[in-house]
Design an enzyme around this catalytic site. Structure first.
Site, PDB file in Angstrom:
ATOM      1  N   LYS A 104       4.115 -32.399 -18.482  1.00 31.98           N
ATOM      2  CA  LYS A 104       3.983 -33.737 -18.899  1.00 31.98           C
ATOM      3  C   LYS A 104       2.308 -33.868 -19.237  1.00 31.98           C
ATOM      4  O   LYS A 104       1.765 -32.752 -19.196  1.00 31.98           O
ATOM      5  CB  LYS A 104       3.187 -33.780 -17.103  1.00 31.98           C
ATOM      6  CG  LYS A 104       4.852 -34.120 -16.472  1.00 31.98           C
ATOM      7  CD  LYS A 104       4.936 -33.206 -14.664  1.00 31.98           C
ATOM      8  CE  LYS A 104       6.291 -33.118 -13.936  1.00 31.98           C
ATOM      9  NZ  LYS A 104       6.300 -32.660 -12.908  1.00 31.98           N
ATOM     10  N   GLY A 105       2.137 -34.700 -20.111  1.00 30.97           N
ATOM     11  CA  GLY A 105       0.818 -35.087 -21.155  1.00 30.97           C
ATOM     12  C   GLY A 105       0.081 -35.138 -20.636  1.00 30.97           C
ATOM     13  O   GLY A 105      -0.144 -36.543 -21.107  1.00 30.97           O
ATOM     14  N   THR A 106      -1.085 -34.597 -20.168  1.00 28.77           N
ATOM     15  CA  THR A 106      -2.010 -34.697 -19.548  1.00 28.77           C
ATOM     16  C   THR A 106      -2.667 -33.396 -18.612  1.00 28.77           C
ATOM     17  O   THR A 106      -2.304 -32.224 -18.730  1.00 28.77           O
ATOM     18  CB  THR A 106      -2.065 -35.495 -17.972  1.00 28.77           C
ATOM     19  OG1 THR A 106      -2.664 -35.878 -17.765  1.00 28.77           O
ATOM     20  CG2 THR A 106      -1.220 -34.741 -17.230  1.00 28.77           C
ATOM     21  N   THR A 107      -3.641 -33.594 -18.495  1.00 34.35           N
ATOM     22  CA  THR A 107      -4.765 -32.569 -17.903  1.00 34.35           C
ATOM     23  C   THR A 107      -5.584 -33.246 -16.452  1.00 34.35           C
ATOM     24  O   THR A 107      -6.278 -33.911 -16.462  1.00 34.35           O
ATOM     25  CB  THR A 107      -6.288 -31.375 -18.489  1.00 34.35           C
ATOM     26  OG1 THR A 107      -5.136 -31.607 -20.144  1.00 34.35           O
ATOM     27  CG2 THR A 107      -5.948 -30.065 -17.909  1.00 34.35           C
ATOM     28  N   LYS A 138      -6.262 -41.795 -13.615  1.00 36.22           N
ATOM     29  CA  LYS A 138      -5.202 -40.405 -13.264  1.00 36.22           C
ATOM     30  C   LYS A 138      -5.668 -40.189 -11.927  1.00 36.22           C
ATOM     31  O   LYS A 138      -4.657 -39.259 -11.451  1.00 36.22           O
ATOM     32  CB  LYS A 138      -5.218 -39.472 -14.167  1.00 36.22           C
ATOM     33  CG  LYS A 138      -4.594 -39.932 -15.434  1.00 36.22           C
ATOM     34  CD  LYS A 138      -4.132 -38.865 -16.349  1.00 36.22           C
ATOM     35  CE  LYS A 138      -3.462 -39.190 -17.855  1.00 36.22           C
ATOM     36  NZ  LYS A 138      -3.372 -38.362 -19.012  1.00 36.22           N
TER      37      LYS A 138
END
Lengths: 322, 223
Positions: A104-107, A138
């Site tokens: 999942k492309g995120t932090t 987010k």
């Protein structure tokens, strides 16, 4: 876009989805809900006759029965691809599935400390290699004392967090008290578990403050639910964990904890291509959540690492033209 | 046992590009009017913009049959809302309705890439941008469709609005005037037409402000 499910599966999934989430929220469907409940009970019966997926149990080795006869009926079908020559086949299968699974492309991160819960996230949304947005929210405000973070499918997270907020409010009205973080995370985890295998992608943390004090749970679309004091989710999480683990103490003040969270997100966005945008930091205290900061990570870079003017050793002077 | 994949897909991509820009007291929504399938053009004069409410217009590119169905669902839900509440839906309310409508078909999505534009209850321009399954956010400007990857970097350069996530909060709407914004939109489409085969023929522009709705049309390259 290919639809990979067959017609009957789509129908049952759509109607299950309708039944689960629609009928109590829209009175429009109250006329149709009778028809829906009839349809869904019929489908429930259909769903009970489930087709079990034996593909994981099939082995290529010949099976021998009680009297040493070769069991070569439908259970041990020959595989349609060449098996790799490896000593540990189970491990290989697990690794290959992990390779294909999109991270999942995120932090996002959250941790509990003495003054509550600190929650932080980046704001980049990517579709493959294209950045579709640099300003995605987010950190989702479920209600004034609970926050949820978004990782994975944006629509999945947004919709189910909104749904969770509705369920939490209904709980308050029915029970005359606020729902606990344990309860809220369990509600979400149960919903996601029922959609397990259907392709939802949700990796969320539920952070809040209830009668037992600060609470933090990690919930994902595989159906997992973990209670903890420190989590980071997403493709940038290894970088965030590095910074978080080295700087974490339970006795941090609110400002120190916020700076730790901000720094961790900044470092993750620096090294991870799928994370970036604005680093938002929220604090959940006994009186609810407050947004502490929202900083563009490009500007954070220059505030942490200001550019020093380079010392020039030999200055070139312009040649004078006669 | 390899799964056999269907030879027939229920979806088709009819191409096209949609853009919307929010201003201090106006909103510009634009879409080209070309409808194609594969390498053929089906028609040069197809409107992708739909009026959902007095102050909400939706422009959608993608599979126009799904877009048509989506427009019908939203229009009928709006009619019911008007009967029940004796007023029109506000743009932010319509935005959430669209998001929920898209997500209800999460496992067989509407192949529609939408941009919702309008005026909020304070009269300020608002633009909401969506993905195919309903995730949405309020932005200052947005482009969707086949020419989006060409137009968005240009709009980022001309209109770069501060992120709504920044604290202290900065206004996301563009400081441009209405005439400048319309001109910018026309420039976007002429550039996108040069490099995207699915965009062209003409662009339909809707300008929404306190005085009402205005419609403009500009011819584009037809090749």
């Amino acid at each position: 876009m290919r639809s990979t499910t067959t017609g009957s599966n789509i129908g049952s999934q759509v109607i299950l989805l309708f039944k689960k989430s629609l009928s109590h929220t829209f009175n429009l469907l109250s006329v149709k809900s009778n028809a829906l409940t009839i349809c869904s009970t019929l489908l429930d019966q259909k769903v009970k006759i489930m087709k079990f997926d034996f593909s994981g149990l099939e082995s290529s080795a010949p099976l021998y029965g009680l009297n040493n006869e070769l069991l070569s009926d439908g259970f041990s079908a020959a595989p349609s691809f060449d098996l790799p020559v490896t000593s540990d086949f189970d491990d290989f299968q697990k690794n290959s599935i992990q390779m294909v699974k999109p991270a999942k492309g995120t932090t996002t991160l959250a941790f509990i400390f003495k003054d509550g819960v600190m929650v932080a996230a980046d704001s980049r949304a990517s579709m493959g290699g294209y950045i579709s947005s640099q300003s995605v929210k987010k950190i989702i405000e479920i209600n004034p004392y609970m926050l949820g973070t978004m990782a994975g499918g944006a629509a999945d997270c947004q919709f189910w967090h909104r749904n969770l907020g509705i369920k939490c409010r209904l709980h308050e009205l029915a029970n005359k008290r606020r729902i606990s973080v344990t309860g809220a995370s369990k509600l979400l985890a149960n919903i996601l578990y029922s959609y397990r295998g259907m392709g939802l992608s949700v990796g969320t943390m539920i952070a809040g403050w209830d009668e037992k004090g600060p609470g933090l749970y990690y919930v994902d679309s595989e159906g997992g639910r973990l209670k903890g004091t420190k989590f980071s989710v997403g493709s940038g999480s290894p970088y965030a964990y590095g910074v978080l683990d080295s700087g974490y103490k339970y006795d941090l003040t609110i400002d120190e904890a916020a700076e730790l969270a901000r720094r961790a997100i900044y470092h993750a966005t620096f090294r991870d291509g799928a994370s970036g945008g604005v680093a938002s930091v929220y604090h959940v205290g006994p009186n609810g959540w407050t947004k502490l900061s929202g900083d563009d990570v490009g500007e954070l870079h220059y505030s942490y690492y200001p550019v020093e003017p380079a010392t020039v050793e030999h200055e070139m002077t312009e040649a004078v033209v006669a | 046992m390899t799964k056999e994949h269907a030879n027939w897909s229920p979806y088709d991509n009819n191409g096209g590009t949609c853009v919307a820009i929010a201003g201090a007291d106006y909103c510009v929504i634009a879409a080209d009017t070309r409808m194609s399938t594969g390498y053929s053009i089906l028609t040069r004069d197809y409107s992708k913009i739909c009026k959902l409410a007095d102050k909400s217009f939706m422009a959608s590119s993608g599979f126009q049959a799904d877009v048509k169905a989506l427009q019908k669902v939203l229009s009928s839900r709006h009619l019911i809302y008007q009967h029940q509440h004796n007023k029109q839906m506000s743009c932010p309310a319509m935005a959430q309705l669209l998001s929920n409508t898209l997500y209800y078909k999460r496992f067989f999505p509407y192949y529609a890439f939408n941009v919702l534009g309008g005026l909020d209850s304070e009269g300020k321009g608002c633009v909401f941008t969506y993905d195919a399954v309903g995730s949405y956010e309020r932005v200052g400007y947005s482009a969707q469709g086949s020419g989006a990857t060409l137009i968005t970097p240009f709009l980022d350069n001309q209109l770069k609005s501060p992120s709504p996530l920044l604290l202290p909060a900065k206004d996301a709407v563009t400081p441009l005037s209405e005439a400048e914004a319309v001109d910018l939109v026309k420039t976007c489409f002429s550039s996108a037409t040069e490099r995207d085969i699915y965009t062209g023929d003409s662009v339909e522009i809707i300008i929404l402000n306190a005085n009402g709705v205005r419609r403009e049309s500009e011819q584009l390259r037809k090749d």
